[in-house]
Write a protein that holds these residues in place. Structure first.
Motif, PDB file in Angstrom:
ATOM      1  N   SER A 159       0.806  -1.220   0.000  1.00 37.51           N
ATOM      2  CA  SER A 159       0.000   0.000   0.000  1.00 37.51           C
ATOM      3  C   SER A 159       0.840   1.271   0.000  1.00 37.51           C
ATOM      4  O   SER A 159       0.293   2.380  -0.041  1.00 37.51           O
ATOM      5  N   THR A 160       2.155   1.141   0.052  1.00 33.78           N
ATOM      6  CA  THR A 160       3.041   2.303  -0.098  1.00 33.78           C
ATOM      7  C   THR A 160       3.992   2.093  -1.277  1.00 33.78           C
ATOM      8  O   THR A 160       4.956   2.833  -1.429  1.00 33.78           O
ATOM      9  N   TRP A 161       3.691   1.077  -2.081  1.00 29.44           N
ATOM     10  CA  TRP A 161       4.557   0.674  -3.188  1.00 29.44           C
ATOM     11  C   TRP A 161       5.986   0.472  -2.692  1.00 29.44           C
ATOM     12  O   TRP A 161       6.953   0.919  -3.270  1.00 29.44           O
ATOM     13  N   PHE A 162       6.056  -0.233  -1.542  1.00 35.04           N
ATOM     14  CA  PHE A 162       7.319  -0.610  -0.909  1.00 35.04           C
ATOM     15  C   PHE A 162       8.196   0.600  -0.590  1.00 35.04           C
ATOM     16  O   PHE A 162       9.425   0.529  -0.631  1.00 35.04           O
ATOM     17  N   GLY A 163       7.528   1.711  -0.259  1.00 34.14           N
ATOM     18  CA  GLY A 163       8.252   2.907   0.148  1.00 34.14           C
ATOM     19  C   GLY A 163       8.858   3.700  -0.988  1.00 34.14           C
ATOM     20  O   GLY A 163       9.606   4.659  -0.748  1.00 34.14           O
ATOM     21  N   LEU A 164       8.525   3.340  -2.224  1.00 37.04           N
ATOM     22  CA  LEU A 164       9.145   4.007  -3.376  1.00 37.04           C
ATOM     23  C   LEU A 164       8.432   5.295  -3.773  1.00 37.04           C
ATOM     24  O   LEU A 164       9.012   6.131  -4.468  1.00 37.04           O
ATOM     25  N   ILE A 165       7.165   5.457  -3.359  1.00 40.41           N
ATOM     26  CA  ILE A 165       6.444   6.683  -3.696  1.00 40.41           C
ATOM     27  C   ILE A 165       6.859   7.783  -2.727  1.00 40.41           C
ATOM     28  O   ILE A 165       6.833   7.597  -1.509  1.00 40.41           O
ATOM     29  N   GLU A 166       7.237   8.911  -3.264  1.00 40.76           N
ATOM     30  CA  GLU A 166       7.664  10.026  -2.429  1.00 40.76           C
ATOM     31  C   GLU A 166       6.493  10.556  -1.602  1.00 40.76           C
ATOM     32  O   GLU A 166       5.347  10.558  -2.067  1.00 40.76           O
ATOM     33  N   PRO A 167       6.766  11.005  -0.369  1.00 45.11           N
ATOM     34  CA  PRO A 167       5.693  11.585   0.452  1.00 45.11           C
ATOM     35  C   PRO A 167       5.035  12.754  -0.263  1.00 45.11           C
ATOM     36  O   PRO A 167       5.703  13.572  -0.888  1.00 45.11           O
ATOM     37  N   GLY A 168       3.719  12.810  -0.173  1.00 46.04           N
ATOM     38  CA  GLY A 168       2.974  13.873  -0.833  1.00 46.04           C
ATOM     39  C   GLY A 168       1.599  13.386  -1.241  1.00 46.04           C
ATOM     40  O   GLY A 168       1.164  12.297  -0.854  1.00 46.04           O
ATOM     41  N   PRO A 169       0.890  14.170  -2.031  1.00 40.72           N
ATOM     42  CA  PRO A 169      -0.478  13.808  -2.430  1.00 40.72           C
ATOM     43  C   PRO A 169      -0.579  12.452  -3.123  1.00 40.72           C
ATOM     44  O   PRO A 169      -1.575  11.734  -2.940  1.00 40.72           O
TER      45      PRO A 169
END
Length: 274
Positions: free
Chosen positions: A187-197
């Motif tokens: 659900s976080t794409w293994f932490g690869l998506i940068e914080p933000g919208p």
């Protein structure tokens, strides 16, 4: 509530660590954790009990587990509904939690106040395992029924799905607890998506859809369980009299055996008298 991690997602989660924690926050966290532990203790007892002779308390215990699971999931799912509603109104804002969800997260965050989002992760881990226990309860209560039940079919489907969802929360919680700067999971794409919208949107909708499907499966399972309740209860009621009849049949046989063993002794005693 499932929040994105990082600068963009921290605004609504301030105070989830050790600071500003009230007694109510602590009490709520302890009660919810105790709720989950009690349910899983009952699940384990029922799992062993279903391998042995049926007892009257087993049916009532399974019903209680199911009821607590349904109540827990209603509370859990409303958090996700509220979060999606907030996202619709504020798609570029940090993720949001209800006041009671925030309080519970603060209480659970006392495990490690240096990790501001850990309490939220633990809260949803506990909530998902309460949900899973309720589904397992339906699978357990229908286990003794002679015929195939739709409620059991749907419950088993839900158990498989919710187990996967629960493991996702285990991974998310462990990653934060072990010091990851971002929660790591599907659900976080293994932490690869940068914080933000983008991260907020992805995680909010990922968990909402997962809970929507899981809650629908639970509702269908409970619906069929209600329709099949007579067959389910009959399986327990039929087993209890059968067990008592067996006990009653064994008792006379034992008495007759004892009497037959005593007869030769009496005859020998009488024969030995002058």
């Amino acid at each position: 509530m499932d929040h994105a991690h990082g600068a963009h997602g921290m605004g609504s989660m301030s105070g989830m660590g050790g600071s500003g924690v009230s007694s109510w926050d602590t009490l709520g966290a302890l009660l919810l954790t105790g709720w989950a532990v009690a349910m899983w203790a009952a699940v384990v007892v029922l799992a062993f009990g279903n391998r042995r002779q049926v007892r009257p308390w087993m049916y009532k215990t399974a019903v209680a587990v199911i009821g607590l699971g349904v109540i827990g999931q209603v509370g859990h799912f409303q958090e996700h509904v509220a979060q999606v509603g907030y996202w619709v109104a504020h798609p570029y804002s940090p993720a949001w939690m209800t006041p009671w969800g925030t309080g519970l997260a603060r209480g659970m965050g006392q495990v490690d106040p240096t990790k501001p989002t850990l309490g939220m992760e633990i809260l949803h881990l506990v909530g998902n395992f309460i949900f899973l226990a309720g589904l397992v309860g339906i699978a357990q209560i229908t286990q003794r029924a002679a015929r195939n039940l739709k409620s059991r079919k749907w419950a088993r489907m839900g158990v498989w799905m919710q187990t996967i969802h629960g493991l996702e929360h285990v991974v998310l919680t462990l990653s934060v607890a072990l010091g990851a700067t971002r929660a790591i999971g599907l659900s976080t794409w293994f932490g690869l998506i940068e914080p933000g919208p983008a991260l907020v949107t992805y995680r909010v909708w990922w968990h909402f859809v997962a809970n929507l499907i899981g809650t629908a499966i639970l509702a269908i399972a409970v619906y069929h369980l209600w329709k099949e309740r007579r067959a389910v209860k009959a399986a327990y009621e039929a087993a209890v009299p059968a067990a008592s009849e067996t006990a009653e049949a064994v008792a006379p046989a034992t008495s007759e055996l004892d009497a037959s063993e005593e007869s030769p002794v009496r005859e020998t005693t009488l024969a030995g008298r002058p």
